[in-house]
Structure formats: structure tokens, C-alpha cells
Enzyme design. Structure first.
Site, PDB file in Angstrom:
ATOM      1  N   PRO A  69       0.969   5.183  -5.909  1.00  0.00           N
ATOM      2  CG  PRO A  69       0.178   3.074  -6.443  1.00  0.00           C
ATOM      3  CD  PRO A  69       1.145   4.125  -6.898  1.00  0.00           C
ATOM      4  CG  ASN A  70      -2.015   2.951  -1.336  1.00  0.00           C
ATOM      5  OD1 ASN A  70      -3.150   3.325  -1.012  1.00  0.00           O
ATOM      6  ND2 ASN A  70      -1.809   1.889  -2.086  1.00  0.00           N
ATOM      7  NE  ARG A  77      -4.069   2.805   7.067  1.00  0.00           N
ATOM      8  CZ  ARG A  77      -4.736   3.770   6.419  1.00  0.00           C
ATOM      9  NH1 ARG A  77      -5.174   4.820   7.090  1.00  0.00           N
ATOM     10  NH2 ARG A  77      -4.927   3.720   5.117  1.00  0.00           N
ATOM     11  CE1 TYR A  94       4.698   0.413   3.834  1.00  0.00           C
ATOM     12  CE2 TYR A  94       6.348   1.259   2.332  1.00  0.00           C
ATOM     13  CZ  TYR A  94       5.406   0.312   2.665  1.00  0.00           C
ATOM     14  OH  TYR A  94       5.168  -0.735   1.815  1.00  0.00           O
ATOM     15  CG  ASN A 120       8.480   5.385  -3.866  1.00  0.00           C
ATOM     16  OD1 ASN A 120       8.060   4.307  -4.309  1.00  0.00           O
ATOM     17  ND2 ASN A 120       8.676   5.596  -2.575  1.00  0.00           N
ATOM     18  CB  ALA A 164       1.487  -0.887  -5.373  1.00  0.00           C
ATOM     19  CG  ASP A 184       6.087  -0.186 -22.357  1.00  0.00           C
ATOM     20  OD1 ASP A 184       5.054  -0.775 -22.705  1.00  0.00           O
ATOM     21  OD2 ASP A 184       7.188  -0.763 -22.164  1.00  0.00           O
ATOM     22  CD  GLU A 217      12.783   1.260  -9.206  1.00  0.00           C
ATOM     23  OE1 GLU A 217      13.638   0.891 -10.028  1.00  0.00           O
ATOM     24  OE2 GLU A 217      11.867   0.506  -8.813  1.00  0.00           O
ATOM     25  CG  HIS A 228      11.533   1.089  -4.067  1.00  0.00           C
ATOM     26  ND1 HIS A 228      10.217   1.063  -4.480  1.00  0.00           N
ATOM     27  CD2 HIS A 228      12.279   0.766  -5.154  1.00  0.00           C
ATOM     28  CE1 HIS A 228      10.177   0.713  -5.739  1.00  0.00           C
ATOM     29  NE2 HIS A 228      11.395   0.535  -6.192  1.00  0.00           N
ATOM     30  NE  ARG A 235       7.980  -4.204   2.694  1.00  0.00           N
ATOM     31  CZ  ARG A 235       7.031  -3.313   2.403  1.00  0.00           C
ATOM     32  NH1 ARG A 235       7.312  -2.288   1.589  1.00  0.00           N
ATOM     33  NH2 ARG A 235       5.812  -3.451   2.897  1.00  0.00           N
TER      34      ARG A 235
HETATM   35  O1  LIG Z   1       9.331   1.141  -0.113  1.00  0.00           O
HETATM   36  C1  LIG Z   1       8.699   1.907  -0.901  1.00  0.00           C
HETATM   37  O2  LIG Z   1       8.858   3.134  -0.978  1.00  0.00           O
HETATM   38  C2  LIG Z   1       7.605   1.312  -1.804  1.00  0.00           C
HETATM   39  O3  LIG Z   1       7.841   1.769  -3.142  1.00  0.00           O
HETATM   40  C3  LIG Z   1       6.328   1.851  -1.323  1.00  0.00           C
HETATM   41  C4  LIG Z   1       5.200   1.108  -1.211  1.00  0.00           C
HETATM   42  C5  LIG Z   1       4.031   1.709  -0.533  1.00  0.00           C
HETATM   43  C6  LIG Z   1       3.779   3.029  -0.666  1.00  0.00           C
HETATM   44  C7  LIG Z   1       2.738   3.613   0.005  1.00  0.00           C
HETATM   45  C8  LIG Z   1       1.917   2.875   0.852  1.00  0.00           C
HETATM   46  C9  LIG Z   1       2.188   1.576   0.980  1.00  0.00           C
HETATM   47  S1  LIG Z   1       1.271   0.569   2.034  1.00  0.00           S
HETATM   48  C10 LIG Z   1       0.678   1.698   3.211  1.00  0.00           C
HETATM   49  C11 LIG Z   1      -0.687   1.911   3.289  1.00  0.00           C
HETATM   50  C12 LIG Z   1      -1.181   2.762   4.266  1.00  0.00           C
HETATM   51  C13 LIG Z   1      -0.315   3.431   5.145  1.00  0.00           C
HETATM   52  C14 LIG Z   1       1.053   3.215   5.049  1.00  0.00           C
HETATM   53  C15 LIG Z   1       1.552   2.356   4.085  1.00  0.00           C
HETATM   54  C16 LIG Z   1       3.194   0.946   0.285  1.00  0.00           C
HETATM   55  C17 LIG Z   1       5.122  -0.323  -1.665  1.00  0.00           C
HETATM   56  O4  LIG Z   1       3.910  -0.545  -2.419  1.00  0.00           O
HETATM   57  C18 LIG Z   1       6.334  -0.715  -2.483  1.00  0.00           C
HETATM   58  O5  LIG Z   1       6.353  -2.138  -2.596  1.00  0.00           O
HETATM   59  C19 LIG Z   1       7.607  -0.200  -1.826  1.00  0.00           C
END
Ligand SMILES: O=C(O)[C@]1(O)C=C(c2cccc(Sc3ccccc3)c2)[C@@H](O)[C@H](O)C1
Length: 145
Positions: free
Chosen positions: A11-12, A19, A24, A75, A78, A88, A99, A101, A108
Site C-alpha cells: 500500500p501507498n 511526497r 522514500y 515490498n 505498511a 501465511d 523482502e 524495503h 525508523r
Molecule cells: O521502506 C519501505 O520500502 C517501506 O516498506 C515502505 C513504506 C511506505 C511505502 C509507501 C508509502 C509510504 S508513506 C508515503 C505516503 C505518501 C507519499 C510517500 C510516502 C510508506 C512503509 O510503510 C514501510 O514501513 C517501509
């Protein structure tokens, strides 16, 4: 026989590059997909690159991979820190799992320090940004040879 790797993004990750570039990076998920295809070509792998914000869809894709893939790069984003269901499903399909990240989750917030996926992955890469995807594909190519 060309080995096939399913690349799953949680997700995300579709928001990457839009952003929080300081956390990231500025690359988008499309940029990551492109680098994965370049690496796969070099490594003699075929790729299926996907992203979902829905835990159940990721679980279904993992289940389907038992019949369609030789390995999984994931990846979980969250869902790393919450999903017993993805844990599972990965255990059930019994495929090699790498895996990845982008960030060093251990530097973090405490809630990001544990991943339910790590115990069913043969290896975990974190903190190397998008290079982590290339490193994971190299490790999968070696595991699948
Ligand atoms: O570091 C990673 O790749 C991770 O798997 C990736 C994550 C992640 C992935 C996409 C978006 C976000 S937060 C975000 C939201 C909007 C714009 C940019 C980042 C976190 C985190 O939830 C994880 O804790 C860590």
C-alpha cells in the site's frame, strides 16, 4: 527455462515520488518497475510487477503465484508490520521470497522494526533505496539458478 519472478508492492507505494522524497526518494513506482525490467533482462528472469493497496488482493496474487511464478520479491510496505495473512500466504506457497524495503526500517519508528514477512523470506534488504530491488533480483536469480 526462464525463471519467473512476481514483484509485489504494498500500500501507498503508488504514491512514491509524489511526497516525502527525503524519506522514500524522488523515484516513482514506474521508475522502480523500469529498473526491475532492466535488471531482469540482465539476469535472465521474467517479471510480473504489481502494486496493490488491498491486503486481500496481495494474498490472492501470492496464492496464484504457486502456479505461475518461481520466486517472489515483495515490498509489503505498511503490511510488513501488520499482516499475518500475507505471512501465511507466503508460507503456504513455499516459493523463495526476497523482502525489500526502500528505507532502513530499523532506523525508523519502533512499529516499523518488526516485519511479519521476514521470517518467511530467505533474505531481507532494507535502506538501499531502489537499489534494493536490483539486489533482491540478483539474489533471486542466484537462488533460482
Ligand atoms: O521502506 C519501505 O520500502 C517501506 O516498506 C515502505 C513504506 C511506505 C511505502 C509507501 C508509502 C509510504 S508513506 C508515503 C505516503 C505518501 C507519499 C510517500 C510516502 C510508506 C512503509 O510503510 C514501510 O514501513 C517501509
Amino acid at each position: 527455462m526462464t525463471k519467473r519472478v512476481l514483484v509485489l508492492n504494498g500500500p501507498n507505494l503508488n504514491l512514491l515520488g509524489t511526497r516525502e522524497p527525503g524519506t522514500y526518494g524522488a523515484e516513482t513506482l514506474k521508475d522502480i518497475e523500469a529498473l526491475c525490467h532492466v535488471a531482469a533482462e540482465e539476469l535472465g528472469l521474467s517479471l510480473d510487477f504489481r502494486q496493490s493497496n488491498y491486503e486481500g488482493e496481495l494474498v490472492t496474487w501470492i496464492q496464484d503465484a504457486r502456479k505461475t511464478a518461481d520466486g517472489i520479491l515483495i515490498n509489503p510496505a505498511a503490511y510488513s508490520h501488520t499482516s499475518v495473512a500475507i505471512h501465511d500466504a507466503l508460507r503456504a506457497v513455499n516459493l523463495p521470497v526476497a523482502e525489500v524495503h526502500l528505507t532502513n526500517i530499523h532506523q525508523r519508528e519502533a512499529f516499523r522494526h518488526h516485519s511479519y514477512v521476514s521470517s518467511v523470506a530467505f533474505g531481507v534488504i532494507c535502506g538501499f533505496g531502489t537499489l534494493g530491488y536490483r539486489l533482491a533480483l540478483m539474489a533471486l536469480a542466484d537462488k533460482l539458478k
